[in-house]
Enzyme design. Structure first.
Site, PDB file in Angstrom:
ATOM      1  N   LYS A 140       0.839  -1.201   0.000  1.00 15.38           N
ATOM      2  CA  LYS A 140       0.000   0.000   0.000  1.00 15.38           C
ATOM      3  C   LYS A 140       0.875   1.252   0.000  1.00 15.38           C
ATOM      4  O   LYS A 140       0.667   2.162  -0.783  1.00 15.38           O
ATOM      5  CB  LYS A 140      -0.909  -0.038   1.227  1.00 15.38           C
ATOM      6  CG  LYS A 140      -1.865   1.125   1.332  1.00 15.38           C
ATOM      7  CD  LYS A 140      -2.822   0.910   2.498  1.00 15.38           C
ATOM      8  CE  LYS A 140      -3.640   2.157   2.765  1.00 15.38           C
ATOM      9  NZ  LYS A 140      -4.536   1.990   3.918  1.00 15.38           N
ATOM     10  N   GLY A 150      -4.813  -2.394   5.457  1.00 11.93           N
ATOM     11  CA  GLY A 150      -4.004  -3.513   4.976  1.00 11.93           C
ATOM     12  C   GLY A 150      -4.644  -4.865   5.245  1.00 11.93           C
ATOM     13  O   GLY A 150      -4.784  -5.702   4.347  1.00 11.93           O
ATOM     14  N   ARG A 151      -5.077  -5.089   6.490  1.00 12.33           N
ATOM     15  CA  ARG A 151      -5.613  -6.415   6.836  1.00 12.33           C
ATOM     16  C   ARG A 151      -7.049  -6.613   6.355  1.00 12.33           C
ATOM     17  O   ARG A 151      -7.631  -7.665   6.582  1.00 12.33           O
ATOM     18  CB  ARG A 151      -5.494  -6.649   8.348  1.00 12.33           C
ATOM     19  CG  ARG A 151      -6.115  -5.581   9.221  1.00 12.33           C
ATOM     20  CD  ARG A 151      -5.673  -5.741  10.682  1.00 12.33           C
ATOM     21  NE  ARG A 151      -6.087  -4.604  11.502  1.00 12.33           N
ATOM     22  CZ  ARG A 151      -5.437  -3.458  11.603  1.00 12.33           C
ATOM     23  NH1 ARG A 151      -4.321  -3.260  10.905  1.00 12.33           N
ATOM     24  NH2 ARG A 151      -5.875  -2.485  12.383  1.00 12.33           N
ATOM     25  N   GLU A 161      10.783  -4.440   4.354  1.00 14.50           N
ATOM     26  CA  GLU A 161      10.937  -5.831   3.905  1.00 14.50           C
ATOM     27  C   GLU A 161      10.550  -5.976   2.438  1.00 14.50           C
ATOM     28  O   GLU A 161      11.269  -6.591   1.640  1.00 14.50           O
ATOM     29  CB  GLU A 161      10.041  -6.757   4.749  1.00 14.50           C
ATOM     30  CG  GLU A 161      10.433  -6.856   6.214  1.00 14.50           C
ATOM     31  CD  GLU A 161       9.702  -5.856   7.092  1.00 14.50           C
ATOM     32  OE1 GLU A 161       9.375  -4.746   6.596  1.00 14.50           O
ATOM     33  OE2 GLU A 161       9.454  -6.156   8.262  1.00 14.50           O
ATOM     34  N   LYS A 175       9.780  -0.424  14.336  1.00 14.05           N
ATOM     35  CA  LYS A 175      10.352  -0.010  13.044  1.00 14.05           C
ATOM     36  C   LYS A 175      11.399   1.079  13.252  1.00 14.05           C
ATOM     37  O   LYS A 175      12.463   1.067  12.649  1.00 14.05           O
ATOM     38  CB  LYS A 175       9.242   0.548  12.139  1.00 14.05           C
ATOM     39  CG  LYS A 175       8.293  -0.474  11.582  1.00 14.05           C
ATOM     40  CD  LYS A 175       7.393   0.223  10.553  1.00 14.05           C
ATOM     41  CE  LYS A 175       6.198  -0.616  10.208  1.00 14.05           C
ATOM     42  NZ  LYS A 175       5.212   0.114   9.419  1.00 14.05           N
ATOM     43  N   GLU A 235      -4.179  -7.329  15.523  1.00 11.64           N
ATOM     44  CA  GLU A 235      -3.728  -6.014  15.069  1.00 11.64           C
ATOM     45  C   GLU A 235      -4.880  -5.014  15.130  1.00 11.64           C
ATOM     46  O   GLU A 235      -4.675  -3.819  15.315  1.00 11.64           O
ATOM     47  CB  GLU A 235      -3.151  -6.084  13.652  1.00 11.64           C
ATOM     48  CG  GLU A 235      -2.291  -4.886  13.313  1.00 11.64           C
ATOM     49  CD  GLU A 235      -1.465  -5.056  12.042  1.00 11.64           C
ATOM     50  OE1 GLU A 235      -0.361  -4.508  11.986  1.00 11.64           O
ATOM     51  OE2 GLU A 235      -1.934  -5.712  11.108  1.00 11.64           O
ATOM     52  N   HIS A 259      -2.818 -33.933  18.545  1.00 11.60           N
ATOM     53  CA  HIS A 259      -1.598 -34.655  18.906  1.00 11.60           C
ATOM     54  C   HIS A 259      -0.540 -33.670  19.346  1.00 11.60           C
ATOM     55  O   HIS A 259       0.649 -33.969  19.319  1.00 11.60           O
ATOM     56  CB  HIS A 259      -1.133 -35.489  17.710  1.00 11.60           C
ATOM     57  CG  HIS A 259      -2.204 -36.431  17.248  1.00 11.60           C
ATOM     58  ND1 HIS A 259      -2.320 -37.718  17.717  1.00 11.60           N
ATOM     59  CD2 HIS A 259      -3.264 -36.221  16.420  1.00 11.60           C
ATOM     60  CE1 HIS A 259      -3.380 -38.292  17.169  1.00 11.60           C
ATOM     61  NE2 HIS A 259      -3.982 -37.397  16.392  1.00 11.60           N
TER      62      HIS A 259
HETATM   63  C1  G6Q Z   1      -2.315  -4.184   8.130  1.00 15.19           C
HETATM   64  C2  G6Q Z   1      -1.101  -3.507   8.525  1.00 15.19           C
HETATM   65  C3  G6Q Z   1       0.168  -4.130   7.988  1.00 15.19           C
HETATM   66  C4  G6Q Z   1       0.478  -3.763   6.540  1.00 15.19           C
HETATM   67  C5  G6Q Z   1       1.929  -4.159   6.253  1.00 15.19           C
HETATM   68  C6  G6Q Z   1       2.317  -3.930   4.817  1.00 15.19           C
HETATM   69  O1  G6Q Z   1      -3.419  -3.824   8.429  1.00 15.19           O
HETATM   70  O2  G6Q Z   1      -1.184  -2.181   8.255  1.00 15.19           O
HETATM   71  O3  G6Q Z   1       0.183  -5.529   8.124  1.00 15.19           O
HETATM   72  O4  G6Q Z   1      -0.404  -4.394   5.670  1.00 15.19           O
HETATM   73  O5  G6Q Z   1       2.782  -3.455   7.104  1.00 15.19           O
HETATM   74  O6  G6Q Z   1       2.168  -2.587   4.488  1.00 15.19           O
HETATM   75  P1  G6Q Z   1       2.304  -2.122   3.005  1.00 15.19           P
HETATM   76  O7  G6Q Z   1       1.201  -2.728   2.223  1.00 15.19           O
HETATM   77  O8  G6Q Z   1       2.234  -0.630   3.030  1.00 15.19           O
HETATM   78  O9  G6Q Z   1       3.642  -2.624   2.497  1.00 15.19           O
END
Ligand code: G6Q
Length: 555
Positions: free
Chosen positions: A211, A271-272, A217, A516, A357, A388
């Site tokens: 996003k 994001g989620r 990463e 971060k 989250e 198990h």
């Molecule tokens: C989700 C969070 C988080 C996000 C990641 C990736 O709700 O905000 O998991 O999706 O940090 O972010 P980007 O899509 O900006 O790389």
């Protein structure tokens, strides 16, 4: 000073009523509740289409549910739901809407954010995704050397990874047989190396999903993937082998991906909550546009149900309220999700993010400390494997772990004998947790199996199951795109409802920021040629020194 508002008073009254009610429920055992009420299953189960939500093994009575419904009313669940569905800025700390319901809207009604109907953008982007996915699937998206793309590597993390990877596994039998879809998320170089192993660059497409397009990463993995591709095919190949999914077109352009190869989503998509947007592109390439549409249809069906069904018939509301009851009134601090479906093996990981989250917060929407526990620790793995492994603690550990069991009634394979064993195991686990086995029963069973009285006496405490441990069972006919869409949306609205009752904003995640920031300071200090940080705490400084010293020694 102003006193509490009438709404706050009503909420406090509803909360206090539940605290008082707890005293009446605490002495009750599920075993007796089932004996005392042959209709208990009918009384405490809900259906929606082929979904069955059986919560009769929760420690509730009719009065509990009535009091929980009053709590939901007192928290103005209906008002907050309207606000979310109307595109209001319910994500107050980031001053934006949380409008994922627009991404799967199937109605012709406008969906407004800040006075603007977003549906033309949503439909337009979906159409671009369909066109692109269709070309890749048909072998009509040639790489730089003219060979069709056959491998797709999604590079993203968190919300830009967990949904697509979970759904890709769940819907594996819909996946195009000629396509290899892989996912890279971790900055651990092993993740990218493993994903690239055996891939032909000439037939590989990278989807960089971010996003913000700034996530450390993802950008590091994308740069390494780019170098791998350029090393094999040259700089000019990037344009045929990279597409982006992002809400930050400028950063995408700076990376070298053109507007034609960029799929957009918007700041009102968290994001989620983004699987339904262009973040679902690798999934759509895998399962095809029609199946992706069914996923959206399923989520939309639950959106309508959540909005329209009365509290007492509303599945996500029931799931949320039972969680509130277990967490805030019965003292649970954990919640397990156990899918008895191999395809759903990543669902617990997905829900860990969705729930923790979203609702792992200690201040309310207005920044005041919350007065009660919020999100429990959510975890899970697929059954029967868990039987198990860690389920021992569920049965005989000191603290109950409220559990969701999920399973399809019908499998997709023809090993039907397997499926009956799977289902029988799941139903038995829920029964054992609820009913248990007292010491006398344990003793009788041991004597019947041939043990002598003294041994039975000695082992009886070890073979006693207290029972009265709550669980909910969610059955659906088959796992398919439509059902997966429904399942995810059920949990999304459960999380939203709990956020409303806890009075918190489920749509931000400031808790991930500090780590971060600290990473940025520690990263250079790991290099042998940099100054080691002297102002770090002794543990951090010691760990950095250990890494540096180890590296400086020959192997
Ligand atoms: C989700 C969070 C988080 C996000 C990641 C990736 O709700 O905000 O998991 O999706 O940090 O972010 P980007 O899509 O900006 O790389």
């Amino acid at each position: 000073m102003d006193g509490p508002t009438p709404a706050a008073k009503r909420f406090d009254r509803a909360w206090t009523a539940l605290e008082q009610h707890r005293g009446r429920v605490s002495p009750l055992h599920l075993r007796d509740l089932f004996v005392g009420d042959p209709e208990r299953f009918q009384r405490f189960s809900l259906t929606h289409e082929d979904l069955l939500l059986d919560y009769s093994k929760q420690r509730v009575t009719t009065e509990t549910m009535a009091l929980l419904h009053e709590l939901a009313r007192a928290a103005d669940l209906a008002g907050w739901t309207d606000r979310m569905f109307s595109g209001e800025h319910v994500n107050m700390t980031e001053d934006r809407a949380a409008f994922h319901v627009a991404l799967r809207s199937r109605s012709t009604a406008p969906m407004l954010v800040d006075g603007r109907d977003v549906m033309a953008d949503v439909r337009g982007e979906l159409e671009r995704m369909r066109g692109f996915a269709g070309r890749v699937r048909a072998g009509e998206w040639p790489g730089a050397s003219g060979r069709p793309i056959r491998n797709v590597v999604n590079i993203g993390i968190g919300g830009s990874d967990l949904g697509p990877v979970m759904a890709d596994q769940a819907l594996a039998r819909w996946r195009h047989p000629g396509l290899d879809i892989r996912f890279v998320s971790n900055i651990d170089g092993a993740d990218l190396s493993d994903a690239l192993a055996g891939l032909d660059p000439a037939a590989t497409l990278f989807v960089v999903a971010s996003k913000t397009f700034t996530t450390q990463e993802t950008m590091t993995n994308a740069a390494s993937a780019r170098a791998w591709l350029v090393g094999a095919l040259g700089e000019a190949a990037v344009i045929r082998h990279f597409v982006a999914v992002s809400a930050n077109p400028q950063a995408v352009a700076a990376f070298g991906i053109g507007a034609d190869s960029t799929f957009a989503f918007w700041d009102w998509v968290g994001g989620r909550y983004s699987l339904w947007s262009a973040i679902g592109l690798p999934l759509m390439i895998g399962i095809g546009p029609e199946a992706f549409d069914r996923l959206l249809d399923g989520a939309h069906a639950i959106d309508r149900h959540f909005r329209d069904a009365p509290l007492g018939a509303n599945l996500p509301v029931a799931m949320a309220l039972l969680g509130i009851w277990n967490t805030n009134f019965l003292g649970a601090r954990t919640h397990a999700v156990l899918p008895y479906d191999q395809g759903l093996r990543r669902l617990p990981a997905y829900l860990q993010q969705l729930e923790m989250e979203s609702n792992g917060k200690s201040v309310d929407r207005y920044g005041r400390p919350v007065r009660h526990p919020t999100c429990p620790v959510v975890f899970g793995e697929p059954g029967t494997n868990i039987q198990h492994a860690f389920v021992q603690l569920f049965h005989q550990g000191p603290d109950p772990v409220p559990t969701d069991f999920l399973a399809p009634v019908e499998p997709h394979h023809d090993l039907t004998g397997h499926h009956d064993i799977l289902l029988a195991n799941m139903i038995a686990q829920a029964q054992a947790l609820a009913i248990g086995q007292d010491e006398a029963e344990a003793r009788v069973a041991m004597i019947a199996s041939g043990l002598d009285g003294a041994t039975a006496d000695r082992l009886a405490p070890h073979r006693t199951f207290p029972g009265n441990r709550p669980s909910t069972t969610l059955l659906f006919r088959r796992l398919d795109p439509y059902t997966l869409g429904r399942l995810i949306a059920l949990y999304e609205h459960k999380v939203f409802t709990q956020g409303v009752i806890w009075g918190i904003n489920p749509f931000d995640q400031w808790g991930v920021e500090l780590g971060k920031t600290l990473t940025k300071k520690i990263l250079p200090e790991l290099s042998l040629d940099a100054l080691a940080g002297s102002d770090q705490d002794s543990s951090t400084a010691g760990l950095i020194a250990h890494v540096r010293a180890t590296r400086s020694r020959p192997i």
